[in-house]
Design a protein around this motif. Structure first.
Motif, PDB file in Angstrom:
ATOM      1  N   HIS A 248      63.516   5.228  73.847  1.00 56.65           N
ATOM      2  CA  HIS A 248      62.602   5.106  72.790  1.00 56.65           C
ATOM      3  C   HIS A 248      61.018   5.281  73.636  1.00 56.65           C
ATOM      4  CE1 HIS A 248      65.174   3.788  69.794  1.00 56.65           C
ATOM      5  NE2 HIS A 248      66.026   3.140  70.511  1.00 56.65           N
ATOM      6  N   HIS A 534      72.436   4.904  74.717  1.00 54.16           N
ATOM      7  CA  HIS A 534      72.372   4.612  73.611  1.00 54.16           C
ATOM      8  C   HIS A 534      73.511   4.268  72.843  1.00 54.16           C
ATOM      9  CE1 HIS A 534      68.229   6.248  73.299  1.00 54.16           C
ATOM     10  NE2 HIS A 534      68.513   7.164  74.127  1.00 54.16           N
ATOM     11  N   SER A 536      74.295   2.294  70.449  1.00 54.39           N
ATOM     12  CA  SER A 536      74.387   2.424  69.149  1.00 54.39           C
ATOM     13  C   SER A 536      75.154   3.493  68.589  1.00 54.39           C
ATOM     14  CB  SER A 536      73.007   2.057  68.227  1.00 54.39           C
ATOM     15  OG  SER A 536      72.339   0.795  68.853  1.00 54.39           O
ATOM     16  N   ASP A 537      74.709   4.518  69.405  1.00 54.38           N
ATOM     17  CA  ASP A 537      75.012   6.061  68.752  1.00 54.38           C
ATOM     18  C   ASP A 537      76.747   6.119  68.756  1.00 54.38           C
ATOM     19  OD1 ASP A 537      72.309   6.273  68.794  1.00 54.38           O
ATOM     20  OD2 ASP A 537      72.542   7.961  70.306  1.00 54.38           O
ATOM     21  N   GLN A 546      81.443 -13.523  62.761  1.00 53.83           N
ATOM     22  CA  GLN A 546      81.533 -14.776  62.152  1.00 53.83           C
ATOM     23  C   GLN A 546      82.576 -16.010  62.411  1.00 53.83           C
ATOM     24  OE1 GLN A 546      79.032 -16.232  59.742  1.00 53.83           O
ATOM     25  NE2 GLN A 546      78.058 -14.029  59.209  1.00 53.83           N
ATOM     26  N   GLN A 602      56.588  -1.216  66.116  1.00 51.67           N
ATOM     27  CA  GLN A 602      57.775  -1.461  65.613  1.00 51.67           C
ATOM     28  C   GLN A 602      59.125  -1.253  66.104  1.00 51.67           C
ATOM     29  OE1 GLN A 602      57.832   0.088  61.627  1.00 51.67           O
ATOM     30  NE2 GLN A 602      59.480  -0.900  60.879  1.00 51.67           N
ATOM     31  N   ILE A 605      66.498   0.678  65.528  1.00 58.00           N
ATOM     32  CA  ILE A 605      66.788   1.982  65.627  1.00 58.00           C
ATOM     33  C   ILE A 605      66.028   2.991  65.023  1.00 58.00           C
ATOM     34  CG2 ILE A 605      69.425   1.229  66.298  1.00 58.00           C
ATOM     35  CD1 ILE A 605      69.860   2.226  63.343  1.00 58.00           C
ATOM     36  N   TYR A 606      64.944   2.480  64.343  1.00 58.01           N
ATOM     37  CA  TYR A 606      64.075   3.565  63.756  1.00 58.01           C
ATOM     38  C   TYR A 606      62.752   3.591  64.184  1.00 58.01           C
ATOM     39  CZ  TYR A 606      68.113   2.946  60.384  1.00 58.01           C
ATOM     40  OH  TYR A 606      69.233   2.907  59.806  1.00 58.01           O
ATOM     41  N   LEU A 609      61.025   6.982  64.254  1.00 59.19           N
ATOM     42  CA  LEU A 609      61.115   7.463  62.923  1.00 59.19           C
ATOM     43  C   LEU A 609      59.815   6.855  62.242  1.00 59.19           C
ATOM     44  CD1 LEU A 609      63.055   9.120  61.144  1.00 59.19           C
ATOM     45  CD2 LEU A 609      63.646   6.852  60.060  1.00 59.19           C
ATOM     46  N   MET A 610      59.443   5.479  62.293  1.00 61.93           N
ATOM     47  CA  MET A 610      58.379   4.822  62.068  1.00 61.93           C
ATOM     48  C   MET A 610      57.101   5.068  62.580  1.00 61.93           C
ATOM     49  SD  MET A 610      59.629   3.825  59.158  1.00 61.93           S
ATOM     50  CE  MET A 610      61.358   3.816  58.561  1.00 61.93           C
ATOM     51  N   HIS A 611      57.217   5.308  64.001  1.00 60.94           N
ATOM     52  CA  HIS A 611      56.194   5.455  64.638  1.00 60.94           C
ATOM     53  C   HIS A 611      54.934   4.659  64.753  1.00 60.94           C
ATOM     54  CE1 HIS A 611      54.178   8.578  67.373  1.00 60.94           C
ATOM     55  NE2 HIS A 611      55.044   9.339  67.427  1.00 60.94           N
TER      56      HIS A 611
ATOM     57  N   LYS B 633      60.504   9.508  55.349  1.00 63.20           N
ATOM     58  CA  LYS B 633      60.684   9.358  56.598  1.00 63.20           C
ATOM     59  C   LYS B 633      62.291   8.800  56.717  1.00 63.20           C
ATOM     60  CE  LYS B 633      56.768   8.497  58.796  1.00 63.20           C
ATOM     61  NZ  LYS B 633      55.885   7.125  59.484  1.00 63.20           N
ATOM     62  N   ILE B 637      67.317   8.634  57.794  1.00 60.61           N
ATOM     63  CA  ILE B 637      68.500   7.272  57.824  1.00 60.61           C
ATOM     64  C   ILE B 637      69.571   7.567  56.734  1.00 60.61           C
ATOM     65  CG2 ILE B 637      68.764   4.991  57.731  1.00 60.61           C
ATOM     66  CD1 ILE B 637      65.694   4.512  58.395  1.00 60.61           C
ATOM     67  N   ILE B 641      71.236   9.041  61.098  1.00 66.69           N
ATOM     68  CA  ILE B 641      70.848   9.523  62.386  1.00 66.69           C
ATOM     69  C   ILE B 641      71.172   8.649  63.347  1.00 66.69           C
ATOM     70  CG2 ILE B 641      68.504  10.682  61.697  1.00 66.69           C
ATOM     71  CD1 ILE B 641      67.105   7.948  62.579  1.00 66.69           C
ATOM     72  N   ARG B 642      71.196   9.019  64.495  1.00 72.03           N
ATOM     73  CA  ARG B 642      71.702   7.996  65.634  1.00 72.03           C
ATOM     74  C   ARG B 642      72.911   7.605  65.693  1.00 72.03           C
ATOM     75  NH1 ARG B 642      67.095   6.680  69.213  1.00 72.03           N
ATOM     76  NH2 ARG B 642      68.638   5.685  70.422  1.00 72.03           N
ATOM     77  N   GLY B 643      74.077   8.206  65.197  1.00 75.68           N
ATOM     78  CA  GLY B 643      75.403   7.788  65.141  1.00 75.68           C
ATOM     79  C   GLY B 643      75.750   7.129  64.110  1.00 75.68           C
ATOM     80  N   GLN B 644      74.784   7.003  63.001  1.00 74.54           N
ATOM     81  CA  GLN B 644      75.062   5.999  61.836  1.00 74.54           C
ATOM     82  C   GLN B 644      75.719   6.958  60.930  1.00 74.54           C
ATOM     83  OE1 GLN B 644      73.209   2.866  60.997  1.00 74.54           O
ATOM     84  NE2 GLN B 644      73.269   2.970  63.173  1.00 74.54           N
TER      85      GLN B 644
END
Lengths: 693, 693
Positions: A248, A534, A536-537, A546, A602, A605-606, A609-611, B633, B637, B641-644
């Motif tokens: 990132h 990565h 998460s990917d 839980q 920010q 995982i995004y 994207l949000m930059h 943007k 999602i 993206i990113r494996g989701q």
């Protein structure tokens, strides 16, 4: 130090009687520009050139030579350069092309040039350049046929072509120069040497295709840039953006970001286009710096004033408020139908007297830091007289920028404005853009904070250094590109980064024991592997577990993923699941040229994207860390918006400082990526930490 | 229809022999511009003006009059207008100021003018305007002393001042015009009437301080704009942005957003600055529209080409790939040191022949849709010859834009380019910006989708209309500004918006019953009140409640908040707590001028902060709904993206269409705000719905 101010004799090597040769143009330029010192043409064949005695070599000349200009084919340059060294000529400009820019063969030739001057008293400008013009001493040692007058403006250009465009542009814009230096391949003398030396300039402009030593450039900026604005145009953004990325932070703090961050931080004014560069030179050269971002507009047309107001707001400036006294002044002098609130509209039928009344009123107002004069050529408009009278307003010592909107009719007015040293532009948007740079620079000068000098080691170094070195050697032995997550966490803890408790577990039963003892529910399980960046990917993180059954299911699933992807160095880690808070990213990336680039913004995982991120070059103070936070959009969430409580910032500051310390303590760390650092009411948690080597 | 093409006689009311009067200038302009029809000066006192017989009134003239121009003080205009009406003069330009723009008194006078022409055959341009110039029929019925030649360009300006600037600018830029119309206060003839009528134009430019009838403007756009580009400059963004807002949608879809959305959607090219407006006129007037966004650059300087490449990428265009054949062509004609990949660098010592070879090679390449030629004035550069030869390249019928970077030396080349109808700019950034608008327009023409015509009622209307009307009348009776959340949910359900089950509960025991029967855990409790719009701001939403005890605590807390804030109309509502999914916002806002503005984007409490939203004017098709999603943007999602996993879009499409239906079915609804619509793998849920009245 190189000698630019006392050049009293010049040798032109390759001087020629043939009009088509560069050596002809260069000699002619030197003679025509009124250089009062001695000029020596050097040519193997000729006896005399341009009525001057010609020499076979500089060695034939007994007098001192201050400057040699070489314009002969590349293969022969080395030999004459050797003679220049022998003759102890302090400065040699190599105009000749055919070096590094042509490939490996040329590169070899260029290295030979450098070897030739090593340990000598000779310095080189070029090769592959347009030359140099020094207006004060009337030196035009270039093949550009321009003879600019003097103004305290310098242009350092790595592109000869842009140099010719610049010289042509200043000619049309009634500007002079102090120094124009085409640095070409900058094999020896580069932007840093020149920026250190060029003093007493109102503005310096640079076109740099690459930056030779970023840290030095910043250091010069910290020392000198509060005294003089330096504009920098550095192309290649899209190219840099296209490069591959590994984290990132890499994607958000790499490429051109490091350059822009470094320039801004050390007070260079980065521009993105040739127009910006040229237009801003004019304003900085002629006008004082505004004290604040509060602008007054005087106009004879409502429409353009509204458009201009939009642009001023968009660029982060404001229209100055006009107080009672000023308002009274305006009412006294302007007709009732005029608009006496900023923008001051003197109306279409205004003669020059109304412009003067309005300008005087707003310029004496304390609140006003700069004046923007708009004019459209209406039937009554006294274009030229108004231009002259705008010139008299400089007595208020506040910057004045004009936009005379139109074509043929306003042209003469624009020329008169240039004579009065009022920067004028055909369109108000240019004026506003120029003004915004002046305001930015004024602000920089005011709050200018010299960067810290990094202490040799951080406070954590002594206690952690043994552990980290050992792990690094281990990682090297296994040829790893990163520390494993578990080791990264251990390192983070030693640098006081707030890491949630976590444990590596071999079985789900082991995980359950940890959970009942320290982690508690809800918890998260994740794959921990130094080769898996990565996770998460591939579904390597399972959150919000839980109960015990959930743990067993998740553990099986992760084991399946590890097997499926054949991740041989993987473990499974159990952690508390922290959800309550804002996802932020903190990172650092080592840039080969500028050092450590710190990142905050920010997270999650995004992030890309949000930059919504901001950067600084380390080392930075805690104060600058807070400044970084405030530059992001999420700052308003952190400070509490829409009925939300503000979140404590100390975890962010502490983590940023720690990441900085780690990067500075261990040069073998190439990048750190903490994403997310979850910032909650009760504290911050670095949930995922990557340390790349 | 108004008569602009066959004006054969003009009366100038207020014509004068006094040089200082407008009536003098106007008459002189008409005579000097070569108008071949009859001209009648009208003046109460004079016998003859400018060697023409003068009349006391238009009534004295027996012949037909096609156009009257009035330039007398405002209070006397009505009387002469009455005479024009009697004389059935079809078109009257009222130059005179002193009407609406001066306040209530003037507004009254202007209304009287309108009353005078009601039910007559007379139409008015103005008042308070600069007049009109029609180049084909040599009519300069204005007080602007310009006599432009003919080009199929029209300018409609609500600012006279900008009109004078425009006329001065075209004079310098070798452009002509078809029609220049200063519409002033546009009390009768406005932009819509003119845009409907001005055909056969290569480009129309508009400066509009307000838009009189937005829906009509869009309708005209849908019908005509794929045939001709229309540039619109509409100032006042910062002013519009400052207005108060009452909902997320209001703040993101109100103000200038509606205008920009409408313009874009119906094919108008919105520009933000005067420079953009003027510079783009030139390119659209002279060059064809590019077929794609793939650009070729031919240059004699590397640096400027790199900067220009950055800008091209930034503006969403691309450098065209050069195929083998073209590459071979280039290799054959260019020296080995030239760069034969796009940007094609013919190198600093290039004469015009190299430019020609490079231009021909790239223009014959199919991939290339437009050519950008960069030139810097280097020592060998044949500036003027190159300019002329660029002109011969128009035979390829692809748009060519040039940037000759410099000042004095390139000036002549720029003039020659203008003669060849090649738009040229001093700085490449201007050329790139111009090109990006041409590419956008080309794209619009290609995929141009006429907006739907809304059917009179949606499919849900019949079944829900009784209920909604009843609730509206109730709301009116209680003077409510919004439906209660409970009613909003009921309405949403009837329009097939996916609303989670929820119930109003008087006591915590009642809530527990609902939970055990339908809602289940985790659940959320919230305050429901038609007067409370931002319940999060006061802590009125408690989420993620896990058990019975949590429900009791939350219930008590909300009751406390209701009491503390004295919200008399409040209830407490229980809902399932849906977390798994992406927070989106769907909204609609009724704009007085353009109708319903639909909004989609990133939702949640930080919607305004993130500003990742897009808008359309209703009605729109399902296809356009998908286009909206893709403009945000968060689209990436949603697409995974990113494996989701990708998320289903049908809930978004369905909700957007339903919101549109609701807004169009019930004009009394001023705004709908669904935030969040949580989009999850198993479906979407509209968790919070506001319907404002």
């Amino acid at each position: 130090m190189i000698n630019l101010s006392t050049i009293q004799s010049i040798a032109v090597i390759g001087a020629s009687n043939e009009r088509k040769k560069l050596g002809y143009s260069i000699l002619k330029n030197i003679l025509d520009y009124g250089f009062s010192g001695k000029v020596y043409p050097i040519n193997l064949k000729e006896e005399a050139i341009a009525n001057l005695r010609s020499y076979k070599s500089v060695m034939e000349i007994s007098e001192r030579i201050d400057l040699a200009v070489i314009a002969i084919p590349a293969p022969f340059v080395k030999e004459v350069l050797q003679e220049c060294v022998k003759k102890t000529i302090p400065l040699v400009i190599i105009i000749s092309a055919g070096f590094k820019e042509t490939g490996d063969e040329g590169k070899k030739l260029e290295i030979e040039l450098l070897q030739t001057i090593t340990h000598s008293q000779t310095r080189i400008i070029g090769p592959n350049c347009l030359g140099m013009i020094l207006a004060q001493s009337h030196v035009n040692a270039s093949f550009a046929a321009n003879f600019p007058s003097y103004d305290p403006i310098s242009f350092i250009s790595q592109s000869g072509a842009l140099g010719t465009a610049f010289l042509d542009w200043i000619d049309e814009n009634d500007l002079g120069i102090d120094s124009f230096i085409s640095i070409g391949n900058k094999s020896d003398i580069d932007e840093n040497i020149l920026l250190e030396q060029l003093d007493n300039q109102k503005v310096i402009a640079c076109y740099l295709e690459d930056i030779k030593d970023g840290k030095k450039l910043m250091e010069i900026g910290y020392i000198k840039n509060q005294k003089r604005p330096v504009l920098v145009l550095k192309p290649g953004k899209s190219e840099a953006a296209a490069k591959a990325i590994s984290s990132h932070t890499g994607s958000l703090a790499g490429g051109h970001v490091a350059i822009s961050t470094a320039l801004k931080q050390s007070g260079y004014i980065e521009v993105n286009t040739i127009g910006e560069l040229f237009n801003k030179i004019k304003a900085f050269a002629w006008q004082p710096i505004p004290k604040s971002n509060k602008i007054a507009i005087v106009t004879n047309a409502g429409g353009p004033a509204v458009i201009t107001t939009d642009l001023i707001i968009e660029k982060g400036m404001r229209l100055a408020d006009i107080d009672e006294k000023t308002h009274a002044l305006l009412q006294e002098k302007l007709p009732r139908t005029a608009n006496m609130h900023n923008p001051i509209d003197v109306i279409g039928d205004a003669l020059s007297d109304r412009y003067v009344a309005a300008m005087e009123a707003v310029l004496q107002e304390d609140e006003v830091s700069a004046l923007l004069v708009l004019l459209t050529p209406q039937i009554m408009t006294e274009i030229e007289l108004t231009a002259k009278l705008i010139g008299t307003m400089t007595k208020y010592n506040k910057p004045i920028i004009a936009s005379f909107i139109g074509g043929t009719l306003v042209e003469k007015g624009m020329k008169l404005l240039a004579k009065e040293k009022i920067p004028a532009y055909h369109f108000p948007e240019t004026a506003v853009d120029v003004l915004s740079s002046m305001v930015w620079y004024g602000d920089y000068v005011k709050k200018h904070e010299t960067s810290l000098v990094a202490s040799s080691q951080s406070m954590y170094y002594a206690a952690s250094h043994g552990y980290i070195s050992e792990k690094y050697i281990e990682a090297q032995r296994h040829n790893l590109k990163a520390f494993s997550p578990n080791i990264s966490e251990q390192i983070a803890k030693r640098y006081n980064i707030p890491v949630p408790e976590s444990s590596i577990c071999a079985t789900s039963d082991e995980a359950l024991t940890h959970i009942s003892q320290t982690v508690h529910y809800p918890c998260a399980l994740k794959i921990s592997s130094p080769t898996l960046l990565h996770k998460s990917d591939i579904g390597g993180v399972i959150t919000d577990i839980q109960d015990d059954n959930g743990v067993r299911v998740a553990f099986d699933k992760l084991e399946g993923i590890i097997e499926h992807h054949s991740i041989f160095d993987a473990h499974i880690e159990v952690q508390p699941y922290i959800t309550d808070g804002l996802y932020t990213i903190i990172g650092a990336q080592r840039d080969a040229n500028f050092g450590v680039v710190l990142l905050f913004g920010q997270g999650g995982i995004y992030t890309e994207l949000m930059h919504d991120t901001t950067t600084r070059i380390a080392p930075i103070s805690k104060n600058m860390t807070l400044e970084m936070i405030d530059e992001t959009k999420i700052a308003s969430i952190l400070h509490g918006i829409r009925g939300q409580d503000p979140l404590p910032l100390d975890g962010i500051v502490q983590t940023l400082q720690a990441v900085q310390d780690l990067m500075l303590d261990y040069p073998f760390i190439s990048s750190i990526d903490i994403n997310p650092l979850i910032v909650g009411k009760s504290g911050s948690f670095a949930v995922d930490i990557k340390i790349l080597l």
